[in-house]
Write an enzyme that holds these catalytic residues in place. Structure first.
Site, mmCIF file in Angstrom:
data_model
loop_
_atom_site.group_PDB
_atom_site.id
_atom_site.type_symbol
_atom_site.label_atom_id
_atom_site.label_comp_id
_atom_site.label_asym_id
_atom_site.label_seq_id
_atom_site.Cartn_x
_atom_site.Cartn_y
_atom_site.Cartn_z
ATOM 1 N N ASN A 84 -9.891 5.242 2.712
ATOM 2 C CA ASN A 84 -8.936 4.913 1.655
ATOM 3 C C ASN A 84 -8.516 6.126 0.848
ATOM 4 O OD1 ASN A 84 -7.326 2.764 0.785
ATOM 5 N ND2 ASN A 84 -9.079 1.386 0.828
ATOM 6 N N GLU A 112 0.833 -1.214 0.000
ATOM 7 C CA GLU A 112 0.000 0.000 0.000
ATOM 8 C C GLU A 112 0.862 1.257 0.000
ATOM 9 O OE1 GLU A 112 -2.717 1.573 -0.116
ATOM 10 O OE2 GLU A 112 -4.355 0.141 0.008
ATOM 11 N N ASN A 116 -5.607 3.318 8.056
ATOM 12 C CA ASN A 116 -5.457 2.786 6.714
ATOM 13 C C ASN A 116 -4.738 3.845 5.885
ATOM 14 O OD1 ASN A 116 -5.753 0.497 5.039
ATOM 15 N ND2 ASN A 116 -7.429 1.470 3.934
ATOM 16 N N ASP A 138 -9.791 1.624 -4.061
ATOM 17 C CA ASP A 138 -8.772 1.593 -3.013
ATOM 18 C C ASP A 138 -7.957 2.890 -3.051
ATOM 19 O OD1 ASP A 138 -6.837 0.727 -1.128
ATOM 20 O OD2 ASP A 138 -6.976 -1.339 -1.791
ATOM 21 N N GLU A 146 -9.539 -6.120 9.775
ATOM 22 C CA GLU A 146 -10.335 -7.024 8.940
ATOM 23 C C GLU A 146 -10.327 -8.459 9.476
ATOM 24 O OE1 GLU A 146 -9.909 -5.399 4.465
ATOM 25 O OE2 GLU A 146 -8.013 -5.716 5.493
ATOM 26 N N ARG A 163 -7.299 0.285 13.338
ATOM 27 C CA ARG A 163 -5.976 0.683 12.854
ATOM 28 C C ARG A 163 -6.162 1.751 11.791
ATOM 29 N NH1 ARG A 163 -5.197 -0.933 7.602
ATOM 30 N NH2 ARG A 163 -5.866 -2.995 6.894
#
EC number: 3.1.1.17
Length: 299
Positions: free
Chosen positions: A154, A18, A103, A204, A121, A101
């Site tokens: 996101n 990511e 992202n 995303d 998740e 958490r």
């Protein structure tokens, strides 16, 4: 369009790759492996990847004006000194939500770090809903919360005139826009500018090009799509050899290369056998557009 070339520059097999960010000074691509708990740097000069392991899921990385980097780690904003491999907590959010958490995160044109949270998740894209919030870390290390009830915070970016903030809450399957005040960092007037189609799957990470068009990585869609935020139309689709494309940014000498991160979490042996490059970093050339250099955090 046939001049587009896609190559896997690092077959790292990241669990959730990511937050790709180009570091011009190092001529390198930064990114993270969230569940692998690593901050990584791929050098365009040596083609090698260096990685620093951290003590919690690390979900985004950004440049810092004073040098080195800043990361979102668990529910903390933290400073990362690369050479010393030293991580220092700056501040923490969501203290009442031990299952949360951070992202995705990105720095705005004024040097503020925007980042959102989500619940951990259970498996990819399956989680307790509406647990996340969107935050901004200011250069004095104060934090503002913009809104909550977020599923998976996101993709983020800003329009070229800095008057619009673009944002994705993945499970809404929508790319949203807000009015943006660069002086204060305030956002308002939320609206959807693009709804993803079924085969595009889950929106995303996101970035913007110098023509003001958005690029969105489609998780489980195996592609990046180019959108016109003014008309809400999709202009282009670039398919990749992996399904779990997670985020994208522009980089390289003149920001004409696109880098795309990907994930391998949630893939069984057969799936991985069909897509051996899952979790790798991809470079796309020949798109014919350039990107905007990343902004460094001012604090």
């Amino acid at each position: 369009m046939s001049s587009i070339k896609i190559e896997c520059v690092a077959s790292e097999g990241y669990r959730i790759g990511e937050s790709p960010v180009w570091d011009e000074k190092e001529r390198a691509l930064l990114c993270v492996d969230i569940t692998g708990r690593k901050v990584c740097r791929w050098s365009s000069l040596t083609q090698q990847v260096q990685a620093i392991s951290v003590d919690a899921p690390v979900s985004s990385v950004a440049l810092r004006k004073s040098g080195d980097y800043i990361i979102t780690l668990g529910t903390r904003f933290a400073a990362l000194k690369w050479k010393e491999q030293q991580v220092t907590t700056m501040t923490q959010v969501d203290k009442d939500k031990p299952n949360n958490r951070f992202n995705d995160g990105k720095v705005d044109p004024a040097g503020r770090y925007f980042a959102g949270t989500m619940a951990e998740e259970i498996r990819p894209a399956v989680l307790e809903r509406h647990q996340g919030s969107l935050y901004t870390l200011f250069s004095d290390l104060s934090v503002v919360k913009h809104f909550d009830q977020v599923d998976i915070s996101n993709g983020l970016d800003w329009s070229l005139d800095h008057k619009t903030f673009f944002y994705i809450d993945s499970l809404s399957y929508s790319v949203d826009a807000f009015d943006y005040d660069l002086q204060t960092g305030k956002i308002g007037n939320r609206r959807s500018i693009y709804k993803l189609e079924k085969e595009e799957s889950i929106p995303d990470g996101m970035c913007i090009d110098t023509e003001g068009k958005l690029w969105v990585a489609c998780y489980d869609g195996g592609r990046v799509i180019r959108l016109d935020p003014e008309t809400g139309k999709r202009l282009q689709t670039v398919k990749l050899p992996v399904d779990k494309t997670t985020s994208c940014c522009f980089g390289g000498q003149d920001y004409s290369e696109m880098y795309v991160t990907s994930a391998s979490d949630g893939m069984d042996k057969e799936w991985l056998a069909r897509q051996p490059q899952a979790g790798g970093i991809f470079k796309i050339t020949g798109l014919g557009v350039k990107g905007v250099p990343p902004y460094p955090f001012a604090g």
